[in-house]
Design an enzyme around this catalytic site. Sequence first.
Site, mmCIF file in Angstrom:
data_model
loop_
_atom_site.group_PDB
_atom_site.id
_atom_site.type_symbol
_atom_site.label_atom_id
_atom_site.label_comp_id
_atom_site.label_asym_id
_atom_site.label_seq_id
_atom_site.Cartn_x
_atom_site.Cartn_y
_atom_site.Cartn_z
ATOM 1 N N ARG A 1 13.186 10.697 11.829
ATOM 2 C CA ARG A 1 14.706 11.546 12.105
ATOM 3 C C ARG A 1 15.613 10.966 13.300
ATOM 4 O O ARG A 1 17.152 11.594 12.815
ATOM 5 C CB ARG A 1 14.130 13.073 12.649
ATOM 6 C CG ARG A 1 14.097 13.632 11.646
ATOM 7 C CD ARG A 1 12.547 14.895 11.768
ATOM 8 N NE ARG A 1 12.534 15.335 10.972
ATOM 9 C CZ ARG A 1 10.722 15.321 10.499
ATOM 10 N NH1 ARG A 1 10.606 14.080 10.161
ATOM 11 N NH2 ARG A 1 10.341 15.660 8.859
ATOM 12 N N LYS B 1 -1.098 12.088 -0.495
ATOM 13 C CA LYS B 1 -0.218 11.715 0.845
ATOM 14 C C LYS B 1 -0.403 9.511 0.655
ATOM 15 O O LYS B 1 -0.404 9.323 -0.351
ATOM 16 C CB LYS B 1 -1.157 11.892 2.133
ATOM 17 C CG LYS B 1 -0.316 13.297 2.629
ATOM 18 C CD LYS B 1 1.162 13.833 2.932
ATOM 19 C CE LYS B 1 1.285 15.149 3.513
ATOM 20 N NZ LYS B 1 1.982 15.571 4.085
ATOM 21 N N SER C 1 6.713 17.720 -0.216
ATOM 22 C CA SER C 1 6.941 17.556 1.125
ATOM 23 C C SER C 1 8.063 17.580 1.395
ATOM 24 O O SER C 1 9.090 17.577 0.786
ATOM 25 C CB SER C 1 7.048 15.905 0.935
ATOM 26 O OG SER C 1 7.475 15.066 2.229
ATOM 27 N N SER C 2 7.899 18.692 2.441
ATOM 28 C CA SER C 2 9.282 18.939 3.694
ATOM 29 C C SER C 2 10.184 18.009 3.395
ATOM 30 O O SER C 2 11.557 17.945 4.018
ATOM 31 C CB SER C 2 8.344 19.170 4.695
ATOM 32 O OG SER C 2 8.024 18.508 5.657
ATOM 33 N N GLN C 3 9.742 16.562 4.015
ATOM 34 C CA GLN C 3 10.536 15.073 3.814
ATOM 35 C C GLN C 3 11.519 15.306 2.572
ATOM 36 O O GLN C 3 12.501 14.831 3.055
ATOM 37 C CB GLN C 3 9.827 13.606 3.599
ATOM 38 C CG GLN C 3 8.757 14.113 5.117
ATOM 39 C CD GLN C 3 8.185 12.532 5.017
ATOM 40 O OE1 GLN C 3 8.315 11.642 3.287
ATOM 41 N NE2 GLN C 3 7.437 12.058 5.533
ATOM 42 N N ARG D 1 -6.164 13.121 0.071
ATOM 43 C CA ARG D 1 -6.742 12.552 1.342
ATOM 44 C C ARG D 1 -8.080 14.029 1.294
ATOM 45 O O ARG D 1 -9.193 14.172 1.462
ATOM 46 C CB ARG D 1 -6.148 13.157 2.385
ATOM 47 C CG ARG D 1 -5.190 12.546 3.597
ATOM 48 C CD ARG D 1 -4.746 12.614 3.806
ATOM 49 N NE ARG D 1 -3.773 11.974 5.053
ATOM 50 C CZ ARG D 1 -1.864 11.204 5.230
ATOM 51 N NH1 ARG D 1 -2.190 12.723 6.015
ATOM 52 N NH2 ARG D 1 -2.088 10.703 6.142
ATOM 53 N N ASP E 1 -1.530 17.685 7.935
ATOM 54 C CA ASP E 1 -1.169 16.168 8.615
ATOM 55 C C ASP E 1 -3.185 16.343 9.245
ATOM 56 O O ASP E 1 -3.355 14.939 9.524
ATOM 57 C CB ASP E 1 -1.034 15.540 9.194
ATOM 58 C CG ASP E 1 0.339 14.884 8.221
ATOM 59 O OD1 ASP E 1 0.049 14.665 6.766
ATOM 60 O OD2 ASP E 1 1.452 14.655 8.465
ATOM 61 N N ARG F 1 3.476 6.798 -4.670
ATOM 62 C CA ARG F 1 3.798 8.042 -3.528
ATOM 63 C C ARG F 1 5.673 8.873 -4.763
ATOM 64 O O ARG F 1 6.415 8.042 -4.475
ATOM 65 C CB ARG F 1 4.219 8.318 -2.518
ATOM 66 C CG ARG F 1 2.881 8.573 -1.350
ATOM 67 C CD ARG F 1 2.638 7.837 0.192
ATOM 68 N NE ARG F 1 2.939 9.361 0.033
ATOM 69 C CZ ARG F 1 3.086 9.225 1.632
ATOM 70 N NH1 ARG F 1 3.208 8.530 2.696
ATOM 71 N NH2 ARG F 1 3.130 10.668 2.088
#
Length: 413
Positions: free
Chosen positions: A15, A323, A155-157, A327, A296, A109
């Site tokens: 960021r 991810k 995803s918050s991205q 996972r 995570d 992804r």
Amino acid sequence: MAVVQIPGSKSVTARALFLAAAADGVTTLLRPLRSDDTEGFAEGLVRLGYRVGRTPDAWQVDGRPQGPAVTEADVYCRDGATTARFLPTLAAAGHGTYRFDASPQMRRRPLLPLTRALRDLGVDLRHEEAEGHHPLTVVAAGVEGGEVTLDAGQSSQYLTALLLLGPLTRAGLRIAVTDLVSAPYVEITLAMMREFGVEVRRDGNVFDVPPGGYRATTYAIEPDASTAGYFFAAAALTGGEVTVPGLGTGALQGDLGFVDVLRRMGAEVTVGADATTVRGTGRLNGLTVAMRDISDTMPTLAAIAPFASGPVRIEDVANTRVKECDRLEACAQNLRRLGATVETGPDWIEIRPGGAADGLVGAEITSYGDHRIVMSFAVTGLRTPGISFDDPGCVRKTFPGFHEEFGALRARL
């Protein structure tokens, strides 16, 4: 007591690199993470024409509020999700044609919710092969801004990318979010934007981002809370004590909340102003915990779960299936290989029954190229001799020196 120096946060470093590139002036980033992901992000900025000066302890970035300095670029994003999602968004604010590709792992992804939102804002963005995946090309002509709806349930991205873009648009952005995972990562974004001169107004799931750009600053990167979790878990598992300086009550990263999970399992936890300490008590209790906001750290909990006195059930972590690998299944398969009893569902994993975990057998852990799988099962190895990894080097993604640092901790514990 072991004092462990954790490298800078990957999330904060990524960021900060975006904000520095977008700001008006020269920004100095102190103690940034130097790993494959962040080096890939910095190299991507260089390919787009930004100047990035790197020394061991600081990086300097010459910001360009008007966007990339070149009108054509081909950027390889490696394995980095932040690189692959943030840099095309940054490039959209400029003027030129920019192509982005990534590793086979990153190509798998998902990206579609973000690229749909960018298209809704008028960005000319084309996926070359599979829709919603890299490679992609952005034909940029600046972004007007306005209102957009976003699904950030994977995803918050996606939301972070749009928030970071907002001040670079001509009219600002109003983002209505229909679903959101890993919400604490959005709080990191909002806090960092504030440090670079932008205040985002939030009303529930609607975010109003003003135009006007960012101002350059000097910004210190805090240690990575997700990485610290492996060392905290090691203390809880062995009855040792670990202190991580630089992560305390004012930490930005929600993943520090993993220590609350360890506290519920029986560890003693002290969170001070500028450090956090975890001390194992010789017991680990079973529990049921929802980890949507700190997903995570799910593999870290799964890796110590066989040593608990009762079942450990981790819920609301469907997003961990998209991810670096799936996972949930990676943890389940590796735990079964060691002799644990595991069940999984669409968004949960349960490891049971506790109590006989010291009967686990050593085996080679399949990493699936995922750094978090390797680092998590390194913790399991503190109580299970004979664990090895098919790809131990994949930790370079976030912590190139992990094995050396963790080996030193093993000796002290």
